[in-house]
Design a protein around this motif. Sequence first.
Motif, PDB file in Angstrom:
ATOM      1  N   PHE A 223       0.829  -1.211   0.000  1.00 29.94           N
ATOM      2  CA  PHE A 223       0.000   0.000   0.000  1.00 29.94           C
ATOM      3  C   PHE A 223       0.858   1.252   0.000  1.00 29.94           C
ATOM      4  CE2 PHE A 223      -3.732  -2.516   0.834  1.00 29.94           C
ATOM      5  CZ  PHE A 223      -4.747  -1.738   0.327  1.00 29.94           C
ATOM      6  N   PHE A 224       1.877   1.251   0.851  1.00 34.11           N
ATOM      7  CA  PHE A 224       2.738   2.429   0.961  1.00 34.11           C
ATOM      8  C   PHE A 224       3.471   2.669  -0.355  1.00 34.11           C
ATOM      9  CE2 PHE A 224       6.819   4.429   2.250  1.00 34.11           C
ATOM     10  CZ  PHE A 224       6.305   5.581   2.800  1.00 34.11           C
ATOM     11  N   SER A 225       4.061   1.619  -0.873  1.00 33.94           N
ATOM     12  CA  SER A 225       4.892   1.798  -2.056  1.00 33.94           C
ATOM     13  C   SER A 225       4.069   2.174  -3.284  1.00 33.94           C
ATOM     14  CB  SER A 225       5.688   0.524  -2.330  1.00 33.94           C
ATOM     15  OG  SER A 225       6.612   0.762  -3.352  1.00 33.94           O
ATOM     16  N   LEU A 226       2.849   1.640  -3.371  1.00 27.11           N
ATOM     17  CA  LEU A 226       2.009   1.966  -4.529  1.00 27.11           C
ATOM     18  C   LEU A 226       1.205   3.252  -4.287  1.00 27.11           C
ATOM     19  CD1 LEU A 226       0.699  -1.628  -5.391  1.00 27.11           C
ATOM     20  CD2 LEU A 226       2.352  -0.298  -6.694  1.00 27.11           C
ATOM     21  N   SER A 227       1.455   3.931  -3.175  1.00 29.05           N
ATOM     22  CA  SER A 227       0.749   5.179  -2.834  1.00 29.05           C
ATOM     23  C   SER A 227      -0.756   4.984  -2.726  1.00 29.05           C
ATOM     24  CB  SER A 227       0.995   6.273  -3.879  1.00 29.05           C
ATOM     25  OG  SER A 227       2.332   6.596  -3.982  1.00 29.05           O
TER      26      SER A 227
END
Length: 452
Positions: A223-227
């Motif tokens: 989730f974080f990396s894909l914004s």
Amino acid sequence: MSETKTERGNWNSKLGFVLAAAGSAVGLGNIWGFPTQVADNGGASFILIYVICCLIVGLPVMIAEFAIGRHTRRNPVGAFKKLGNGWFPPLIGLWGVMCGVMILSFYLVIAGWTVGYIFEEIFYYLGIVAASEWVSDLENGIKNAFFAILFMIATVGIITGGVSNGIERATKTLMPILILVLIIMIGYVFTLQGSMEGLRMYLLPDLTAINTDLVFSALGQAFFSLSLGMGALLTYGSYLKKNQNIVESATYVTIADMGIAFLAGLLIIPAMFVAQHAGITIMDEDGNLFASTTLVFDVLPNLFKSMGGFFGLIFGSSFFILLSMAALTSTISLLEVPVSYIIDEHKIARKKAAMIVGGLVLAISLIISFNIGLIDLLATIFNNVGLPLGGLMLSLFLAWFWKTENAIEEIRSGYENLDHGYFQNVWTLFIKYICPVLIALVLITTLYNLVS
Ligand code: PHE
């Protein structure tokens, strides 16, 4: 298209949008977060679970965010308000705005470290030891605050330029350079002794290392990396023209993001083992890799120093310049969420909105600058729990209130062959059942583990 003060902007080109969204996705999460998590969670098995999370949860949620954004042409709060009645829908958007503000506040401090390290490399090369030690001291509050302020000024500067002139233009030039420097550095590390050992750990999964903690970390990291989960890509989608294929764009962004994370790991994990060859400790007594929040700021600078002289300077400084650029295209998108919220909902001009929110976030960053222990806590609350929770609410809302048929109608625009393929059925199945159930399961299991 020129943007006036109150008019909402648009992306200028299809490629511009994909690059801007990829620029949001590619950031510290890829180059600092991903390798740290891989090292922390036993190597290749983390990658395996991570890829699964990106493809079966991340990608469908990204398509959902783009569709909601383009359909409503609003910030996250306005978007949910427009699609649903009552007090609850806007809360999903508000939760996103809040996650954006909090994530940005500690992200800025880490981004500040990356800028600091550009100078560290230069001072070290010039032999100015005191200065090089000052900029590399991660606990120095004054120094942290200084670089966080610097980074916020750059972010606000670009945001003020608007959508196509500011964000699109910046990411279009930065992204390709980033990939190029990364590849050159990997090539170099592979010529060094020890790198093959790292490569083995990076590519050969140890399936016994997979447990609920690992899955929780992988989902949060996806989730974080894909914004995702806080409306950053929903907001970017709101500037999207009707003739762009949402599904295709989301696929490109996901692949680019996974690809760059993979490249970053390919650089950093082998580099850790190269460092070991050069006599630097990279494991604790139990043979676990030494992977803390500060991994990138610890092992790598030492590696650059071991290269010695001008070579070390070139590699060291270009690596940290690269990392700062990647972080900048992400801070832009993190700030764009609360800024677009204020522009749309409170009718404040872009420049003023950027300065108000920027100032507010900076105030929190300054507190974190002096207490960097807060970073882990905030990351757990707002990344690992906050973003999947946002994604869960978003997919449930889309599937059961806005309805997938309406979302499909939006996705159809720009996607000529939609009705001839399996996409509708597959995506509906994922966004309605698979994603919410998986996210909920991971969140509940983790909470249960925490309290028991
Ligand atoms: N995806 C960004 C990164 O990997 C961080 C980010 C999270 C940006 C959420 C926007 C929204 O660094």
